[in-house]
Design an enzyme around this catalytic site. Structure first.
Site, PDB file in Angstrom:
ATOM      1  N   GLU A   3     -88.339   6.017 117.852  1.00 38.75           N
ATOM      2  CA  GLU A   3     -87.366   6.583 118.797  1.00 38.75           C
ATOM      3  C   GLU A   3     -87.717   8.028 119.120  1.00 38.75           C
ATOM      4  O   GLU A   3     -87.533   8.492 120.246  1.00 38.75           O
ATOM      5  CB  GLU A   3     -85.946   6.472 118.206  1.00 38.75           C
ATOM      6  CG  GLU A   3     -85.447   5.037 118.240  1.00 38.75           C
ATOM      7  CD  GLU A   3     -84.508   4.664 117.113  1.00 38.75           C
ATOM      8  OE1 GLU A   3     -83.942   5.561 116.451  1.00 38.75           O
ATOM      9  OE2 GLU A   3     -84.344   3.445 116.866  1.00 38.75           O
ATOM     10  N   HIS A  39     -90.776   8.509 113.783  1.00 41.55           N
ATOM     11  CA  HIS A  39     -89.995   7.316 114.115  1.00 41.55           C
ATOM     12  C   HIS A  39     -90.224   6.963 115.587  1.00 41.55           C
ATOM     13  O   HIS A  39     -90.331   7.850 116.431  1.00 41.55           O
ATOM     14  CB  HIS A  39     -88.507   7.565 113.838  1.00 41.55           C
ATOM     15  CG  HIS A  39     -87.709   6.305 113.899  1.00 41.55           C
ATOM     16  ND1 HIS A  39     -87.335   5.725 115.088  1.00 41.55           N
ATOM     17  CD2 HIS A  39     -87.258   5.481 112.915  1.00 41.55           C
ATOM     18  CE1 HIS A  39     -86.666   4.614 114.827  1.00 41.55           C
ATOM     19  NE2 HIS A  39     -86.614   4.440 113.522  1.00 41.55           N
ATOM     20  N   GLY A  49     -83.654  -2.576 115.508  1.00 42.09           N
ATOM     21  CA  GLY A  49     -82.345  -2.700 116.148  1.00 42.09           C
ATOM     22  C   GLY A  49     -82.197  -3.954 116.997  1.00 42.09           C
ATOM     23  O   GLY A  49     -81.226  -4.089 117.747  1.00 42.09           O
ATOM     24  N   ASN A  84     -81.540   5.011 107.218  1.00 40.87           N
ATOM     25  CA  ASN A  84     -81.675   5.900 108.374  1.00 40.87           C
ATOM     26  C   ASN A  84     -80.436   5.718 109.243  1.00 40.87           C
ATOM     27  O   ASN A  84     -80.333   4.746 109.994  1.00 40.87           O
ATOM     28  CB  ASN A  84     -82.958   5.519 109.138  1.00 40.87           C
ATOM     29  CG  ASN A  84     -83.098   6.290 110.436  1.00 40.87           C
ATOM     30  OD1 ASN A  84     -82.382   7.254 110.685  1.00 40.87           O
ATOM     31  ND2 ASN A  84     -84.034   5.851 111.274  1.00 40.87           N
ATOM     32  N   TRP A  85     -79.517   6.652 109.128  1.00 42.54           N
ATOM     33  CA  TRP A  85     -78.242   6.501 109.853  1.00 42.54           C
ATOM     34  C   TRP A  85     -78.395   6.731 111.355  1.00 42.54           C
ATOM     35  O   TRP A  85     -77.504   6.432 112.115  1.00 42.54           O
ATOM     36  CB  TRP A  85     -77.219   7.510 109.323  1.00 42.54           C
ATOM     37  CG  TRP A  85     -76.758   7.254 107.926  1.00 42.54           C
ATOM     38  CD1 TRP A  85     -77.247   6.350 107.033  1.00 42.54           C
ATOM     39  CD2 TRP A  85     -75.696   7.934 107.264  1.00 42.54           C
ATOM     40  NE1 TRP A  85     -76.559   6.438 105.852  1.00 42.54           N
ATOM     41  CE2 TRP A  85     -75.595   7.407 105.963  1.00 42.54           C
ATOM     42  CE3 TRP A  85     -74.813   8.947 107.626  1.00 42.54           C
ATOM     43  CZ2 TRP A  85     -74.655   7.845 105.045  1.00 42.54           C
ATOM     44  CZ3 TRP A  85     -73.880   9.399 106.723  1.00 42.54           C
ATOM     45  CH2 TRP A  85     -73.800   8.842 105.445  1.00 42.54           C
ATOM     46  N   LYS A  86     -79.504   7.319 111.744  1.00 43.49           N
ATOM     47  CA  LYS A  86     -79.712   7.707 113.151  1.00 43.49           C
ATOM     48  C   LYS A  86     -78.534   8.576 113.613  1.00 43.49           C
ATOM     49  O   LYS A  86     -77.965   9.300 112.795  1.00 43.49           O
ATOM     50  CB  LYS A  86     -79.909   6.463 114.025  1.00 43.49           C
ATOM     51  CG  LYS A  86     -80.987   5.547 113.447  1.00 43.49           C
ATOM     52  CD  LYS A  86     -81.447   4.488 114.378  1.00 43.49           C
ATOM     53  CE  LYS A  86     -82.495   3.628 113.663  1.00 43.49           C
ATOM     54  NZ  LYS A  86     -83.087   2.613 114.509  1.00 43.49           N
ATOM     55  N   GLY A 108     -81.978   0.757 109.153  1.00 39.44           N
ATOM     56  CA  GLY A 108     -81.162   1.414 110.180  1.00 39.44           C
ATOM     57  C   GLY A 108     -79.749   0.860 110.167  1.00 39.44           C
ATOM     58  O   GLY A 108     -78.925   1.219 109.323  1.00 39.44           O
ATOM     59  N   GLY A 109     -79.471  -0.065 111.076  1.00 40.30           N
ATOM     60  CA  GLY A 109     -78.121  -0.609 111.255  1.00 40.30           C
ATOM     61  C   GLY A 109     -77.430  -1.016 109.963  1.00 40.30           C
ATOM     62  O   GLY A 109     -76.259  -0.665 109.739  1.00 40.30           O
ATOM     63  N   GLU A 164     -92.902  -0.041 110.832  1.00 43.98           N
ATOM     64  CA  GLU A 164     -91.740  -0.461 111.605  1.00 43.98           C
ATOM     65  C   GLU A 164     -92.193  -1.008 112.954  1.00 43.98           C
ATOM     66  O   GLU A 164     -92.372  -0.245 113.905  1.00 43.98           O
ATOM     67  CB  GLU A 164     -90.804   0.732 111.842  1.00 43.98           C
ATOM     68  CG  GLU A 164     -90.252   1.351 110.581  1.00 43.98           C
ATOM     69  CD  GLU A 164     -88.899   2.002 110.835  1.00 43.98           C
ATOM     70  OE1 GLU A 164     -87.950   1.641 110.154  1.00 43.98           O
ATOM     71  OE2 GLU A 164     -88.803   2.859 111.735  1.00 43.98           O
ATOM     72  N   SER A 173     -84.776  -4.298 111.563  1.00 49.10           N
ATOM     73  CA  SER A 173     -83.809  -5.378 111.352  1.00 49.10           C
ATOM     74  C   SER A 173     -83.858  -5.969 109.952  1.00 49.10           C
ATOM     75  O   SER A 173     -83.640  -7.171 109.756  1.00 49.10           O
ATOM     76  CB  SER A 173     -83.984  -6.485 112.414  1.00 49.10           C
ATOM     77  OG  SER A 173     -83.709  -5.970 113.687  1.00 49.10           O
TER      78      SER A 173
HETATM   79  P1  PGA Z   1     -82.901  -1.166 112.133  1.00 47.54           P
HETATM   80  O1  PGA Z   1     -83.647   0.242 112.244  1.00 47.54           O
HETATM   81  O2  PGA Z   1     -82.803  -1.514 110.690  1.00 47.54           O
HETATM   82  O3  PGA Z   1     -81.553  -0.943 112.769  1.00 47.54           O
HETATM   83  O4  PGA Z   1     -83.728  -2.152 112.888  1.00 47.54           O
HETATM   84  C1  PGA Z   1     -84.674   0.588 111.382  1.00 47.54           C
HETATM   85  C2  PGA Z   1     -85.205   1.949 111.740  1.00 47.54           C
HETATM   86  O5  PGA Z   1     -85.234   2.297 112.922  1.00 47.54           O
HETATM   87  O6  PGA Z   1     -85.610   2.727 110.848  1.00 47.54           O
END
Ligand code: PGA
Length: 252
Positions: A99, A97, A175, A9-11, A236-237, A169, A215
């Site tokens: 966010e 998600h 993050g 997930n590149w966001k 994500g990251g 999640e 994470s």
């Molecule tokens: P993260 O994000 O790996 O940066 O914690 C995961 C996500 O939000 O899908």
């Protein structure tokens, strides 16, 4: 069918050039690894979907979107419809998600609509759920996740539900660099699978892929993926660095 999945997930990250470079590095790594057991999914922002689906024709990954409209078509400025995604070769889409729930007030009703529209257009939803820190501290994580599932995807009929992917999640892990322990992940994944069994029966529960996100990185993926109910990760990251992402794929 229960599959091993690693989705990136590149966001809201990367320019066109950076996206191009990242995809190429991932493609090179996938070609070299030549693994067949893990389904790799790249979820770039809408703007790079076309490039990502184009490259996907020469590589061994699938493409996912990060969001979709809850409307079919029409006067919804700025929105992107499921059938547009399908027409571009998108096969997965993240919904719910944390966010999007927090910053864009995505509701459970909208999530049911999004899931239905995606499935109608042959796109597999990756449904995210998870508790925030005060909820975990109050030992309410199981209630919270049950409610999220009940209010959104448990509204689907069994044939539809059987196609979706769940991503657990915990919001406190996203993050933050603080990941759930393998035991915390396994415990919640097993619980989610038991809820699915209760609602849709053992067969569907057994075949549902449940991913962990929060994470998850090149160092901890192996331990997390070693659990019987953890079928992969939503990353994500660490999905923004080809080397790390490839190492995560290699962690099964
Ligand atoms: P993260 O994000 O790996 O940066 O914690 C995961 C996500 O939000 O899908």
């Amino acid at each position: 069918m229960r599959r091993k999945i690693v989705a990136g997930n590149w966001k809201m990250n990367n320019t066109f050039q950076e996206a191009d470079e990242l995809i190429n590095e991932i493609m090179d790594g996938l070609e070299e690894a030549n693994q067949k057991s893990v389904n790799v999914v790249l979820c770039p922002p809408f703007t790079f979907l076309e490039m990502t689906t184009d490259y996907a024709q020469e590589s061994d990954y699938a493409v996912g979107a990060q969001n979709v409209s809850c409307h079919d078509a029409g006067a919804y400025t700025g929105e992107v419809a499921a059938k547009m995604l399908e027409s571009m070769g998108v096969e997965y889409c993240i919904i719910g998600h944390s966010e999007r729930r927090k910053y864009f007030h995505e509701t459970d009703k909208e999530l049911t609509q999004k899931a239905e529209l995606l499935l109608k257009n042959n796109i597999l939803p990756i449904f995210c759920c998870g508790e925030i820190l005060p909820e975990r501290e109050a030992a309410k994580q199981f209630d919270v996740v049950k409610q999220q599932l009940t209010d959104a995807v448990f509204n689907l009929d069994p044939l539809d539900f059987a196609k979706i992917i769940i991503a657990y999640e915990p919001v406190w892990a996203i993050g933050t660099g603080v990941t759930a322990t393998p035991m915390q992940a396994q415990e919640m994944h097993a619980y989610i699978r038991s809820l699915i069994a209760e609602k849709y029966g053992k067969e569907i529960a057994k075949n549902t892929s449940i991913l962990y996100g929060g994470s998850c990185n090149a160092e901890n993926a192996k331990e997390l993926f070693a659990n019987p109910d953890v079928d992969g990760g939503l990353i994500g990251g660490a999905s923004l660095k080809a080397k790390d992402f490839l190492k995560i794929i290699d962690s099964f």
